[in-house]
Scaffold this active site. Structure first.
Site, PDB file in Angstrom:
ATOM      1  N   GLY C 148       0.835  -1.189   0.000  1.00 51.37           N
ATOM      2  CA  GLY C 148       0.000   0.000   0.000  1.00 51.37           C
ATOM      3  C   GLY C 148       0.872   1.241   0.000  1.00 51.37           C
ATOM      4  N   CYS C 149       0.418   2.290  -0.670  1.00 51.03           N
ATOM      5  CA  CYS C 149       1.260   3.487  -0.773  1.00 51.03           C
ATOM      6  C   CYS C 149       1.388   4.177   0.586  1.00 51.03           C
ATOM      7  CB  CYS C 149       0.726   4.446  -1.831  1.00 51.03           C
ATOM      8  SG  CYS C 149      -1.013   4.869  -1.681  1.00 51.03           S
ATOM      9  N   ASN C 150       0.321   4.191   1.366  1.00 54.59           N
ATOM     10  CA  ASN C 150       0.405   4.746   2.718  1.00 54.59           C
ATOM     11  C   ASN C 150       1.275   3.850   3.598  1.00 54.59           C
ATOM     12  OD1 ASN C 150      -1.451   6.757   2.007  1.00 54.59           O
ATOM     13  ND2 ASN C 150      -3.187   5.470   2.554  1.00 54.59           N
TER      14      ASN C 150
END
Lengths: 342, 342, 342, 342
Positions: C148-150
């Site tokens: 996930g980018c977060n």
């Protein structure tokens, strides 16, 4: 005294803008709010920025008792409006904000909207709602059709010039820059923030935008002969505002003088000093329209630049201005809010 | 009746915002506008969005006849304020919007602002202008100091909780996101559109932001012992708005109940249903503050999220709310404008 | 030599970003592009910014001859990925960009995604694709799951600190600010420009965001005991970028030193000088991650701030970095593009 | 082989853009960077987005040993350029990005820039740097003057049409929309984010913009008689991009065919299918220019719409393209970066 107001289509941007304006109106009371798909919800859920207001719960149109309503705003989608309004009480005052009743000629409607009109009789009754030019008709009207927001901007720049005969009718170019809220709350890929922010483009190019129908109708009627303008709208990464750069042929100072005189007593139309041009940032959230005139280095050519807020002067503010006239109220009631800057 | 108002520092954003609000105020009349470097200019040149208003020409402060003024707003830069106000009539009501009189303790002022205070006596007199918590003092005050916009946002989230003793005083983190107009109209490279748009960052990190002085002062006074919060502001590519995400230790539902009760009768403070969080888009251009409370998955931890418009509730709206009280007017006069969305 | 690459889900933002990056890659050739609903179209129609490239026509997945493909990127929506990948050749190298294979534990997957996993065997095989921490596994892997980018942003700030034992594992708060392209090209009202521009808000509050599953999995494995962080994402009106403000307990200088040493030889991770903090504007469009460390005024507390571009280092850039390793190519091939500023 | 490059004025946006592009160039080495007021600083301090690059420390111009430099880019402010370049080695290749050497005629320079030229001899030597139209001259040139970014956009739309004689030379209107980075990093109130974001306006109206000098020079030379266009630029709230909507008289399909043929073999000029129009979002950060042609509903009228990135194709990308030619390198070296979208 206070008039009872209903708003149909209260879950769209123009509906919300009507509520924002009417919330500060001394003589109107919002008595009913309809939104078919969101019926049963509170406005605070649909538009949390209106949370502090004591508003009626959203209902379906057929749940409204119109016998208590003095005036209804129809902020419904195009086509829906021409299907709903014929079923409303025939003696109730109505201001329509859709595109359905802007064109008086059924053939013109069919040409620009691609289908026959469903309510031709009503189409005849509708008064074109550009307040400053149809004020007397609007005062006497039961049913007023709000104009296109782009069409309004172009007409504020041009109507007095065509009327006064100070420009060449065959050499008019309207290059228009519109913010995104004019497209409404519809779910389209090209309206996503990630698509739109930081980019801009022309759309409905080549004379295909529907607001051309309004320009053709109004300018030709005014001139007494067919007038066709060139019109290219562009979508700009901003939320509110329309800026029309109008290229005309004529003497710039005469053009400026003509506009200044025409709007001298208008509360919402501000003509800037000759040579100055307006910015959308200075009319945001307000019912004002700023207009500037500049002469080109090429003799005999000039630019008129007009700006307004598409949701206010271009739509809901205009609708309220008309409703004020229809109810015998001061034309500017609820509308003198200063623009929000920055 | 109508009170005569002067605004010093009318060419900045908070000055313009005061004029926008007062333009719709039933009982105030803008009698004088000062802006040292722009003296002699009309407001329409400095802020074209106010072009429709009939406003006095900008003058220098010493050109104002204060004998006719009932209340003066000082929207001057920091430091300038403490130099100007001692020379104003000692019996005139004043609301200051600068940072100069927010801290009561000269030592605290010197610590956070890096210089001794030039007007220590006035500093003692100033009432801290967070209306909802100092209402009675403000009503009786001659001189009120407006709070920091970030400081206001954090306090709306926390003051009732500290007062009620429902959170751990040593475990408070305020992660704040501020829009750019809070930095004013100053010419700094990092405030240019090309620098700021599409990017965001933390600033004044590690507990160095001056508004911490206000948090320390107010929270410690309230708790009766030193309270230090962690506070990190971030600059966001938007024009108006502050959002504070406050991490606290305590029972989330009790925290929500405490805030809801504290603000039950407040016109401008809206506590959302438990579990919902607010957005800056829903308070833009208004004097409202929306507050939400959510429990974390980790038991005993909660987040309070508060939003307000830095130029309105965080500054000029707050100042007007205080002025209303000082003049015996309804507290919400001129302030019930609905937020502008979209 | 040149490897043949297929991209499934080429009509989304991560698909387009992969093409942008691979277009400049010396050793990769885009051999097939699939997009189910847009099969038959040219990429120039779907993404006009790629118009200058000579790309294959979009097809359906089952029209691709995978026997000629060396590596496939799956940029499909969540859930679709776990349905499609089991039907691809079992010996083909695959980098998945969806959320489907990030969690190793079927129970954890079901907890966070609300349904049982459809491809449990593949789930076991997938290597977690945070390149800097799983480099050796990725080199040897056939199937890598992008993070996930977060989750990536938070881990770059925290993994070396947890590994080194220099922070309190029970006192971690990640306050994250994400730009809108992370939500993809989906048609949702709250992603419209008119809704999002100029406003910001927290979402998935209270520990409900799915990327928490990744934090829990990775941090707990690293610590050898359960670790739960607090995590609040906010949506910011910008197109690209994630900024994580991480509040930790520990000695700030030791934290800085730990990160600086951990990333000393990393091409894409830049640790700023102690006390400086990064901005999303300085990594836009690039595969770089900038990290800053600041000590708080409260002793024993510090902030780690990390920024990256969600579409590049947070997604497609990371995927390409992993693909380079899997194919025996230089890890930074095609990825050294400088950020685009302003 | 690798050429040694110097950049003067490295602390402005065009300087930074040159570095971004050259960083990926196979045959250029940045050997010296000058910035008078920031001499002594590292680029990572001035432009943190270039932090990952190993760049020389900023120096003053007179600290550079030009004997080792193969080509120098001057990205200095206007006027400064004409003062600095005469003192550089007379046999060194130079690409100037300022406005100082775009006009060949000293009288024209004085007319548009309001002062006599300080380096008339050099003015004569300078080759006008619009690569596609002056390619052979540029290959042979020692000294090339980069064009105005607006001027480039208009010329890409019009030069082949004027050359082919397919449009009316007396009826050309260029309505141009420019993003803000074109104004550089200068500290002006109207470039602040709070002023510009969400608003837009026309500027330099009425034929006063300096790039008109370039239009006049180039179009008149091409036509063999004086040609004057109408030109109105607008400032749009976006960072990068120029969009020119050019209103012409002629047959739309012939116009399209003329442009398509003229640019058939150009790497960076993409003519869209007839009737389609381009968007700035699809060329951001790249050296591409997209051009569309549409016929108006009024017979004999057409619109040509051209977009490019002002910092790349409009300035630094163009400069690098010219430098490649001057050094005998492939024209597109370092320039084939795909646009960054979203």
């Amino acid at each position: 005294m206070s008039f009872n107001i209903a708003i149909l289509g209260a879950s769209g941007y123009t509906g919300a803008e009507l509520i924002r304006l009417i919330a500060g109106h001394p003589d109107m009371n919002i008595a009913a709010l309809a939104a078919e798909r969101k019926a049963g919800m509170e406005m605070a859920q649909v538009f949390p920025h209106l949370r502090h207001l004591d508003l009626p719960t959203l209902v379906k149109i057929d749940q409204i008792d119109f016998s208590t309503i003095d005036l209804t705003f129809c902020a419904l989608p195009h086509v829906t409006s021409q299907q709903v309004i014929p079923n409303l009480p025939a003696d109730m005052k109505i201001v329509d904000l859709s595109a359905d009743f802007r064109l008086r000629d059924p053939a013109a409607y069919e040409k620009w909207y691609g289908k026959p009109h469903d309510a031709v009789e009503l189409q005849k009754e509708a008064v074109y709602g550009l307040t400053e030019f149809y004020r007397d008709d609007i005062k006497a009207a039961r049913f007023v059709a709000g104009t296109g927001c782009n069409a309004a901007t172009g007409q504020y720049a041009l109507v007095p010039l065509i009327k006064a005969g100070v420009i060449d009718l065959d050499e008019i170019v309207i290059d228009l820059k519109a913010a995104v809220s004019g497209a409404g709350r519809s779910l389209k890929e090209n309206l996503l923030h990630a698509e739109l922010s930081e980019g801009y483009h022309a759309y409905a190019v080549g004379g295909t935008h529907r607001h051309l129908g309004e320009f053709d109708q109004e300018f030709s009627a005014l001139a007494g002969r067919p007038v066709q303008v060139q019109f290219t709208p562009h979508l700009i990464p901003a939320n509110r505002g329309i800026l029309a750069t109008v290229y005309v042929r004529g003497e710039a100072e005469e053009i400026h003088k003509t506009l200044a005189q025409a709007y001298e007593n208008e509360a919402f139309l501000e003509v800037l000093p000759f040579g100055e041009v307006p910015s959308t940032r200075h009319i945001r959230g307000s019912n004002f329209c700023h207009i500037g005139v500049v002469g080109d280095r090429i003799a005999g050519r000039a630019m008129v630049v007009a700006v307004l807020d598409n949701l206010t002067k271009g739509s809901s503010g205009q609708a309220l201005q008309n409703a004020n006239l229809m109810l015998g109220l001061p034309e500017d009631a609820g509308l003198m809010l200063a623009p929000v800057f920055p």
